[in-house]
Design a protein around this motif. Structure first.
Motif, PDB file in Angstrom:
ATOM      1  N   LEU B 248      11.959  25.981  47.914  1.00 61.70           N
ATOM      2  CA  LEU B 248      10.906  26.596  47.112  1.00 61.70           C
ATOM      3  C   LEU B 248      10.636  25.760  45.862  1.00 61.70           C
ATOM      4  N   ARG B 249      11.731  25.329  45.224  1.00 61.37           N
ATOM      5  CA  ARG B 249      11.601  24.575  43.987  1.00 61.37           C
ATOM      6  C   ARG B 249      10.880  23.244  44.225  1.00 61.37           C
ATOM      7  N   SER B 250      11.283  22.543  45.270  1.00 57.19           N
ATOM      8  CA  SER B 250      10.661  21.234  45.478  1.00 57.19           C
ATOM      9  C   SER B 250       9.196  21.373  45.891  1.00 57.19           C
ATOM     10  N   ARG B 251       8.883  22.430  46.646  1.00 58.23           N
ATOM     11  CA  ARG B 251       7.480  22.642  47.011  1.00 58.23           C
ATOM     12  C   ARG B 251       6.635  22.883  45.758  1.00 58.23           C
ATOM     13  N   LEU B 252       7.167  23.709  44.859  1.00 60.26           N
ATOM     14  CA  LEU B 252       6.433  23.992  43.623  1.00 60.26           C
ATOM     15  C   LEU B 252       6.261  22.717  42.805  1.00 60.26           C
ATOM     16  N   GLU B 253       7.324  21.914  42.773  1.00 61.73           N
ATOM     17  CA  GLU B 253       7.292  20.671  42.007  1.00 61.73           C
ATOM     18  C   GLU B 253       6.211  19.733  42.548  1.00 61.73           C
ATOM     19  N   VAL B 254       6.220  19.587  43.875  1.00 61.81           N
ATOM     20  CA  VAL B 254       5.230  18.707  44.504  1.00 61.81           C
ATOM     21  C   VAL B 254       3.822  19.235  44.245  1.00 61.81           C
ATOM     22  N   ALA B 255       3.658  20.555  44.377  1.00 59.34           N
ATOM     23  CA  ALA B 255       2.338  21.155  44.171  1.00 59.34           C
ATOM     24  C   ALA B 255       1.850  20.883  42.750  1.00 59.34           C
ATOM     25  N   LEU B 256       2.764  21.027  41.778  1.00 56.22           N
ATOM     26  CA  LEU B 256       2.409  20.793  40.375  1.00 56.22           C
ATOM     27  C   LEU B 256       1.957  19.353  40.170  1.00 56.22           C
ATOM     28  N   LEU B 257       2.707  18.408  40.757  1.00 54.60           N
ATOM     29  CA  LEU B 257       2.357  16.987  40.655  1.00 54.60           C
ATOM     30  C   LEU B 257       0.975  16.742  41.241  1.00 54.60           C
ATOM     31  N   GLU B 258       0.739  17.348  42.400  1.00 50.83           N
ATOM     32  CA  GLU B 258      -0.541  17.148  43.080  1.00 50.83           C
ATOM     33  C   GLU B 258      -1.687  17.718  42.255  1.00 50.83           C
ATOM     34  N   VAL B 259      -1.467  18.919  41.704  1.00 50.58           N
ATOM     35  CA  VAL B 259      -2.521  19.548  40.909  1.00 50.58           C
ATOM     36  C   VAL B 259      -2.805  18.713  39.656  1.00 50.58           C
ATOM     37  N   GLU B 260      -1.733  18.203  39.044  1.00 54.05           N
ATOM     38  CA  GLU B 260      -1.899  17.354  37.859  1.00 54.05           C
ATOM     39  C   GLU B 260      -2.703  16.107  38.191  1.00 54.05           C
ATOM     40  N   ALA B 261      -2.488  15.592  39.396  1.00 49.39           N
ATOM     41  CA  ALA B 261      -3.199  14.387  39.819  1.00 49.39           C
ATOM     42  C   ALA B 261      -4.612  14.715  40.279  1.00 49.39           C
ATOM     43  N   GLY B 262      -4.997  15.987  40.168  1.00 50.45           N
ATOM     44  CA  GLY B 262      -6.353  16.367  40.541  1.00 50.45           C
ATOM     45  C   GLY B 262      -6.542  16.581  42.021  1.00 50.45           C
ATOM     46  N   GLY B 264      -4.738  18.432  45.694  1.00 48.30           N
ATOM     47  CA  GLY B 264      -3.968  19.622  46.044  1.00 48.30           C
ATOM     48  C   GLY B 264      -4.752  20.906  45.909  1.00 48.30           C
ATOM     49  N   ASP B 265      -4.080  21.982  46.316  1.00 49.08           N
ATOM     50  CA  ASP B 265      -4.740  23.271  46.422  1.00 49.08           C
ATOM     51  C   ASP B 265      -3.868  24.287  45.684  1.00 49.08           C
ATOM     52  N   PRO B 266      -4.174  24.598  44.397  1.00 51.46           N
ATOM     53  CA  PRO B 266      -3.320  25.500  43.613  1.00 51.46           C
ATOM     54  C   PRO B 266      -3.098  26.842  44.286  1.00 51.46           C
ATOM     55  N   GLN B 267      -4.180  27.423  44.820  1.00 52.02           N
ATOM     56  CA  GLN B 267      -4.031  28.739  45.428  1.00 52.02           C
ATOM     57  C   GLN B 267      -3.134  28.690  46.656  1.00 52.02           C
ATOM     58  N   GLY B 268      -3.358  27.656  47.437  1.00 51.52           N
ATOM     59  CA  GLY B 268      -2.533  27.494  48.634  1.00 51.52           C
ATOM     60  C   GLY B 268      -1.065  27.338  48.268  1.00 51.52           C
ATOM     61  N   ALA B 269      -0.807  26.573  47.193  1.00 51.23           N
ATOM     62  CA  ALA B 269       0.572  26.360  46.769  1.00 51.23           C
ATOM     63  C   ALA B 269       1.201  27.667  46.322  1.00 51.23           C
ATOM     64  N   LEU B 270       0.434  28.480  45.583  1.00 45.91           N
ATOM     65  CA  LEU B 270       0.957  29.770  45.122  1.00 45.91           C
ATOM     66  C   LEU B 270       1.251  30.676  46.310  1.00 45.91           C
TER      67      LEU B 270
END
Lengths: 223, 457
Positions: B248-262, B264-270
């Motif tokens: 769970l932690r690493s998925r959230l981490e990756v999602a955050l990195l992706e969102v920061e990089a513009g 990724g899909d924030p809703q999908g990650a949540l």
């Protein structure tokens, strides 16, 4: 709806309030049983959400006290204790429903709404009607727009529950608990299959689907 | 625990108490016998003297003082034990075996006198004849007195012997009892010092000490098992939750990195995170339920229930699932099948078995649920499927926590279903049996048969 949340964990009660607020409800919070009892005694709440274990008077004592005063406001117990005995003890003390922590917010909202609704329909009914759908509880027959619908006994109970909570979201866990009386979590989504069977019986051949899936929550029967 | 000093042991104290009671009783008895015998000796002596006095009186009536004198002289010669003295009114001797009267004063009359005659115990009485002479009549009671004293002495000796033997017996009994207790005390000391494996030795005599030691050992077994269960549950929960939490932690981490990089899909990650958290909680709940059952050792609130009815309810829940999947569903449920247990847990266990069977049976296959009484009287819930089955070597393993075989990784579930069934079975004094299904046929099978077996009632 006006709700009273009696919960000693402030962060948890704040989250609950946000979630219930999103669903269109108004929340008042109390941090312990004693102040919760005082707030509840002032009245004006549709449902009380009470944590079982709290400092200064636990939830069970608080609700017992309230019931002694003749207050019948529906109570939903929240508890980290999920054993059958705990559930029975909570319901015996005057609780109307019991939700084990951790729970999904959608589950909380659905149960609170169901409790408020139960209060409105206090009298014994022999007929249920939701839009075109009619249920005769004595003759055990169901009609939609005059057309006879043949249901298995369990499908009848399932539809009865949905009709009694028409317009509200009901979760899979609620259905499993209230219709089947099982308190476990099946690995397969067995409820979905039963719902889709029921749906094919009541919605097939009609333009407007009544039994709807609510994403992230469960199902809702709409008129 | 140190063994207590001998005189502080319970058996020794009991022996002492018993001995004291016995000694008091025997002493009172002996004193009574002594007094009664001594009294009898006195009574007989007096009766004899009174008879003699009557004889003297008769002689006096017949022939006055001379006849009495003659009688005394005759007696003195013929009876070696005769004690008598005829005196003038002033107390001087006329005839008899004594030189002076033992009576005090010498001219006194009618007093009973105890005296010693050349070292022998005697009693006597002095009377005055009508003509004024004094006569002392006595009896030698030394022999009778001696007999009584000998009896008394022998009794005291016997009493002392009994006390001595009793004391020795007490010591012996206490020693034995102490030895028995030493085993128990040793085990208790060891457990108190932290060695939960210590047990009291059994001697195989089946007496109350063995029973106590056996009971204590059973108690220790249970405590050890519970402690083990708690420790294991703690370890298991910590271990079981670490993996999904890390994920769970690493998925959230990756999602955050992706969102920061513009990207990724924030809703999908949540949503994904929510799903992960739900799974985590589900796992947590299952682990907790299993641990609690194992720790409690028995199911809560057992009550008799209709096993066929319970199976019918669970079967009804799953039948549409089978039908949807194109799997044939059969239920063979015997009526009037009563089992005892916690209905909710048994229902959940059976649901898990059916759930597994349906999950691993391909469309076109079949799942059969049976509830029946075995010839042994046990109640059996069995679920047979026509899926690929489980190789015999793996069957014992699949009921362990989190064991998922390679070919089941694609199916949903966390690998706790059968563990819960096993825990429910154990908590009811029953068992989970995993055997081969109906065998291979038409590309199906060999299948798997799982059975929850509960003690019948």
């Amino acid at each position: 709806m006006r709700l009273l949340i009696v919960e000693d964990d402030e962060e948890a009660s704040a989250t609950m309030c946000r979630g219930l607020g999103e669903a269109g409800h108004q929340c008042v919070t109390a941090p312990d049983g004693a102040s919760g009892l005082r707030a509840a005694q002032k009245g004006g709440f549709d449902v009380l959400v009470v944590d079982r274990m709290m400092p200064r008077m636990d939830g069970v004592t608080m609700v017992e006290e309230l019931r002694r005063d003749g207050d019948n406001t529906p109570v939903l117990f929240l508890s980290a204790l999920g054993e059958i005995e705990d559930r029975v003890a909570g319901l015996k003390a005057g609780g109307d429903d019991y939700l084990v922590k951790p729970y999904a917010l959608a589950e909380l909202v659905a149960r609170v709404e169901a409790l408020a609704r139960r209060r409105e329909t206090g009298s014994v009914q022999t007929q249920l009607r939701v839009g075109e759908l009619e249920m005769d509880l004595i003759g055990r027959t169901v009609h939609r727009a005059g057309k006879d619908i043949d249901l298995q006994p369990r499908e009848f109970q399932l539809l009865e529950f949905l009709m009694r909570h028409a317009g509200q979201s009901v979760t899979r866990t609620m259905l499993l608990e209230k219709v089947w009386e099982y308190h476990f979590d099946p690995q397969t989504n067995v409820i979905d299959v039963h719902i889709s069977r029921l749906r094919s019986k009541i919605d097939k051949g009609f333009a407007k689907p009544m039994l709807q899936t609510v994403r992230g929550a469960g199902y809702r029967l709409e008129a | 625990m140190r063994a207590p000093a001998l005189f502080r042991t319970t058996p020794f104290r009991m022996t002492l108490l018993f001995l004291a009671l016995f000694a008091a009783g025997a002493g009172a008895f002996l004193i009574y016998i002594y007094l009664a015998t001594a009294g009898e000796v006195n009574r007989r002596a007096r009766a004899e003297i009174n008879r003699e006095v009557q004889t003297v009186n008769r002689a006096y009536v017949r022939g006055g003082v001379n006849a009495v004198n003659q009688l005394v002289i005759e007696r003195s010669i013929t009876d070696p034990l005769y004690v008598g003295l005829l005196m003038r009114p002033d107390g001087r001797k006329i005839s008899g075996t004594l030189e002076t009267t033992p009576a005090e004063p010498a001219t006194g009359v009618d007093d009973w006198v105890s005296f010693s005659l050349s070292g022998r115990e005697s009693v006597g009485r002095q009377i005055r004849l009508p003509s004024g002479e004094l006569l002392f009549v006595g009896v030698d009671v030394e022999d009778q007195r001696g007999y009584v004293l000998r009896v008394a002495r022998a009794s005291w000796g016997a009493g002392a012997l009994v006390l001595l033997l009793g004391l020795a017996g007490g010591v012996l009994i206490s020693r034995r009892a102490s030895n028995y207790m030493a085993g128990l005390s040793g085990a208790v000391s060891a457990v108190r010092a932290g060695d939960l494996q210590a047990r009291a030795p059994l001697r195989g005599t089946g007496d109350e000490y063995d029973e106590l030691a056996g009971g204590m050992n059973d108690m220790l077994d249970r405590i050890e098992k519970l402690m083990g269960g708690v420790r294991h549950a703690g370890d298991a929960i910590a271990h079981d939750l670490r993996t999904p939490l890390t994920r769970l932690r690493s998925r959230l981490e990756v999602a955050l990195l992706e969102v920061e990089a513009g990207r990724g899909d924030p809703q999908g990650a949540l949503e994904q995170a929510l799903q992960d958290a739900d799974d985590l909680l589900k796992t947590f709940g299952a682990v907790l339920a299993i641990s609690r059952l194992q720790a409690a050792g028995q199911a809560p609130d057992p009550a008799p229930f209709d096993a066929g009815e319970l199976a019918a309810g669970v079967a009804e829940l799953y039948e549409p699932v089978c039908e949807d999947k194109g799997v044939e569903f059969l239920a063979e449920l015997d009526p009037d099948l009563v089992a005892t247990g916690n209905k909710a847990f048994v229902a959940q266990a059976l649901a898990n078995l059916i759930d597994n069977a349906v999950k691993y049976t391909p469309p076109g296959g079949a799942v059969r649920v049976r509830a029946r009484r075995r010839s042994s009287g046990e109640v059996e819930f069995s679920v047979t499927d026509t899926g690929p089955g489980v190789p015999e070597a793996d069957r014992a393993r699949i009921a362990q926590r989190f064991v998922r075989l390679e070919n089941s990784r694609s199916e949903p579930g966390v690998g706790l279903g059968l563990s819960l069934v096993a825990a429910v079975a154990e908590a009811h004094g029953g068992r989970l049996e995993i055997t081969e299904g109906p065998g291979e046929a038409n590309g199906f099978g060999p299948g798997l048969r799982t059975a929850l077996v509960l003690a019948g009632s």
